[in-house]
Scaffold this motif. Structure first.
Motif, PDB file in Angstrom:
ATOM      1  N   SER A 160       0.811  -1.218   0.000  1.00 41.16           N
ATOM      2  CA  SER A 160       0.000   0.000   0.000  1.00 41.16           C
ATOM      3  C   SER A 160       0.843   1.264   0.000  1.00 41.16           C
ATOM      4  CB  SER A 160      -0.953   0.007   1.188  1.00 41.16           C
ATOM      5  OG  SER A 160      -0.257   0.184   2.399  1.00 41.16           O
ATOM      6  N   THR A 161       2.082   1.155   0.438  1.00 37.97           N
ATOM      7  CA  THR A 161       2.950   2.330   0.472  1.00 37.97           C
ATOM      8  C   THR A 161       3.950   2.356  -0.682  1.00 37.97           C
ATOM      9  OG1 THR A 161       4.534   1.234   1.952  1.00 37.97           O
ATOM     10  CG2 THR A 161       2.774   2.512   2.983  1.00 37.97           C
ATOM     11  N   ALA A 162       3.913   1.358  -1.544  1.00 42.42           N
ATOM     12  CA  ALA A 162       4.872   1.270  -2.652  1.00 42.42           C
ATOM     13  C   ALA A 162       4.494   2.232  -3.772  1.00 42.42           C
ATOM     14  CB  ALA A 162       4.920  -0.156  -3.190  1.00 42.42           C
ATOM     15  N   ALA A 163       5.514   2.791  -4.375  1.00 43.05           N
ATOM     16  CA  ALA A 163       5.285   3.696  -5.500  1.00 43.05           C
ATOM     17  C   ALA A 163       4.958   2.918  -6.771  1.00 43.05           C
ATOM     18  CB  ALA A 163       6.524   4.562  -5.729  1.00 43.05           C
ATOM     19  N   GLU A 164       5.533   1.747  -6.905  1.00 39.15           N
ATOM     20  CA  GLU A 164       5.299   0.926  -8.099  1.00 39.15           C
ATOM     21  C   GLU A 164       4.012   0.115  -7.952  1.00 39.15           C
ATOM     22  OE1 GLU A 164       7.982  -1.239  -5.250  1.00 39.15           O
ATOM     23  OE2 GLU A 164       8.102   0.708  -6.209  1.00 39.15           O
ATOM     24  N   GLU A 165       3.538  -0.430  -9.060  1.00 42.64           N
ATOM     25  CA  GLU A 165       2.295  -1.189  -9.048  1.00 42.64           C
ATOM     26  C   GLU A 165       2.424  -2.511  -8.287  1.00 42.64           C
ATOM     27  OE1 GLU A 165      -0.594  -3.350 -12.267  1.00 42.64           O
ATOM     28  OE2 GLU A 165       0.166  -1.368 -12.775  1.00 42.64           O
ATOM     29  N   ARG A 166       3.564  -3.160  -8.434  1.00 44.29           N
ATOM     30  CA  ARG A 166       3.809  -4.440  -7.755  1.00 44.29           C
ATOM     31  C   ARG A 166       5.096  -4.361  -6.962  1.00 44.29           C
ATOM     32  NH1 ARG A 166       1.819  -9.441 -10.984  1.00 44.29           N
ATOM     33  NH2 ARG A 166       0.176  -8.534 -12.222  1.00 44.29           N
ATOM     34  N   LEU A 167       5.141  -5.120  -5.868  1.00 44.43           N
ATOM     35  CA  LEU A 167       6.380  -5.190  -5.104  1.00 44.43           C
ATOM     36  C   LEU A 167       7.375  -6.069  -5.849  1.00 44.43           C
ATOM     37  CD1 LEU A 167       5.128  -5.769  -1.442  1.00 44.43           C
ATOM     38  CD2 LEU A 167       5.907  -3.637  -2.469  1.00 44.43           C
ATOM     39  N   SER A 168       8.609  -5.640  -5.890  1.00 45.67           N
ATOM     40  CA  SER A 168       9.652  -6.467  -6.498  1.00 45.67           C
ATOM     41  C   SER A 168       9.985  -7.612  -5.545  1.00 45.67           C
ATOM     42  CB  SER A 168      10.910  -5.634  -6.751  1.00 45.67           C
ATOM     43  OG  SER A 168      11.487  -5.251  -5.516  1.00 45.67           O
ATOM     44  N   GLN A 169      10.594  -8.636  -6.082  1.00 44.03           N
ATOM     45  CA  GLN A 169      10.999  -9.766  -5.233  1.00 44.03           C
ATOM     46  C   GLN A 169      11.973  -9.289  -4.156  1.00 44.03           C
ATOM     47  OE1 GLN A 169       9.734 -13.009  -5.394  1.00 44.03           O
ATOM     48  NE2 GLN A 169      10.723 -13.072  -3.400  1.00 44.03           N
ATOM     49  N   ASP A 170      12.848  -8.356  -4.516  1.00 40.87           N
ATOM     50  CA  ASP A 170      13.790  -7.813  -3.529  1.00 40.87           C
ATOM     51  C   ASP A 170      13.062  -7.108  -2.393  1.00 40.87           C
ATOM     52  OD1 ASP A 170      15.998  -8.780  -4.901  1.00 40.87           O
ATOM     53  OD2 ASP A 170      16.357  -6.890  -5.962  1.00 40.87           O
ATOM     54  N   ARG A 171      12.015  -6.338  -2.719  1.00 45.49           N
ATOM     55  CA  ARG A 171      11.251  -5.632  -1.680  1.00 45.49           C
ATOM     56  C   ARG A 171      10.495  -6.620  -0.801  1.00 45.49           C
ATOM     57  NH1 ARG A 171      10.682  -2.774   2.349  1.00 45.49           N
ATOM     58  NH2 ARG A 171       8.791  -1.566   2.575  1.00 45.49           N
ATOM     59  N   ILE A 172       9.942  -7.655  -1.398  1.00 37.96           N
ATOM     60  CA  ILE A 172       9.244  -8.692  -0.605  1.00 37.96           C
ATOM     61  C   ILE A 172      10.217  -9.343   0.355  1.00 37.96           C
ATOM     62  CG2 ILE A 172       8.119 -10.954  -0.745  1.00 37.96           C
ATOM     63  CD1 ILE A 172       6.867  -9.955  -3.424  1.00 37.96           C
ATOM     64  N   ASP A 173      11.399  -9.698  -0.142  1.00 38.20           N
ATOM     65  CA  ASP A 173      12.423 -10.304   0.719  1.00 38.20           C
ATOM     66  C   ASP A 173      12.803  -9.351   1.857  1.00 38.20           C
ATOM     67  OD1 ASP A 173      12.418 -12.560  -0.867  1.00 38.20           O
ATOM     68  OD2 ASP A 173      14.266 -12.025  -1.951  1.00 38.20           O
ATOM     69  N   GLU A 174      12.940  -8.072   1.537  1.00 38.11           N
ATOM     70  CA  GLU A 174      13.301  -7.071   2.537  1.00 38.11           C
ATOM     71  C   GLU A 174      12.238  -6.992   3.638  1.00 38.11           C
ATOM     72  OE1 GLU A 174      13.427  -2.270   2.541  1.00 38.11           O
ATOM     73  OE2 GLU A 174      14.447  -3.257   0.872  1.00 38.11           O
ATOM     74  N   VAL A 175      10.969  -6.998   3.256  1.00 36.09           N
ATOM     75  CA  VAL A 175       9.876  -6.941   4.224  1.00 36.09           C
ATOM     76  C   VAL A 175       9.880  -8.184   5.107  1.00 36.09           C
ATOM     77  CG1 VAL A 175       7.355  -6.981   4.500  1.00 36.09           C
ATOM     78  CG2 VAL A 175       8.410  -5.438   2.836  1.00 36.09           C
ATOM     79  N   LEU A 176       9.992  -9.350   4.493  1.00 42.27           N
ATOM     80  CA  LEU A 176       9.936 -10.590   5.247  1.00 42.27           C
ATOM     81  C   LEU A 176      11.159 -10.764   6.148  1.00 42.27           C
ATOM     82  CD1 LEU A 176       8.472 -13.030   2.589  1.00 42.27           C
ATOM     83  CD2 LEU A 176       7.282 -11.811   4.412  1.00 42.27           C
ATOM     84  N   LEU A 177      12.321 -10.389   5.682  1.00 45.23           N
ATOM     85  CA  LEU A 177      13.523 -10.477   6.507  1.00 45.23           C
ATOM     86  C   LEU A 177      13.466  -9.473   7.652  1.00 45.23           C
ATOM     87  CD1 LEU A 177      16.265 -11.025   3.795  1.00 45.23           C
ATOM     88  CD2 LEU A 177      15.408 -12.687   5.440  1.00 45.23           C
ATOM     89  N   GLY A 178      12.802  -8.359   7.424  1.00 47.90           N
ATOM     90  CA  GLY A 178      12.662  -7.332   8.459  1.00 47.90           C
ATOM     91  C   GLY A 178      11.829  -7.779   9.645  1.00 47.90           C
ATOM     92  N   ILE A 179      10.975  -8.783   9.451  1.00 46.74           N
ATOM     93  CA  ILE A 179      10.164  -9.265  10.562  1.00 46.74           C
ATOM     94  C   ILE A 179      10.627 -10.632  11.047  1.00 46.74           C
ATOM     95  CG2 ILE A 179       8.125  -7.891  10.041  1.00 46.74           C
ATOM     96  CD1 ILE A 179       6.873 -10.340   8.776  1.00 46.74           C
TER      97      ILE A 179
END
Length: 51
Positions: free
Chosen positions: A29-48
């Motif tokens: 919901s806060t991403a500027a792009e239409e879809r999250l990149s795989q790198d961004r997904i990994d970053e989110v999941l690793l962050g938690i």
């Protein structure tokens, strides 16, 4: 039907999956792009704390 030993059942795996989905929804919901990149997904999941 009431589970043996109490009236509340907690499935820790299900609760963890709900938390993961929530974090990904927030990131999307806060991403500027239409879809999250795989790198961004990994970053989110690793962050938690996901392996």
């Amino acid at each position: 039907m009431t589970p043996a030993g109490g009236t509340t059942v907690q499935d820790h795996v299900a609760l963890a999956e709900i938390e993961l989905c929530g974090e990904l929804i927030i990131a999307a919901s806060t991403a500027a792009e239409e879809r999250l990149s795989q790198d961004r997904i990994d970053e989110v999941l690793l962050g938690i704390g996901c392996p």
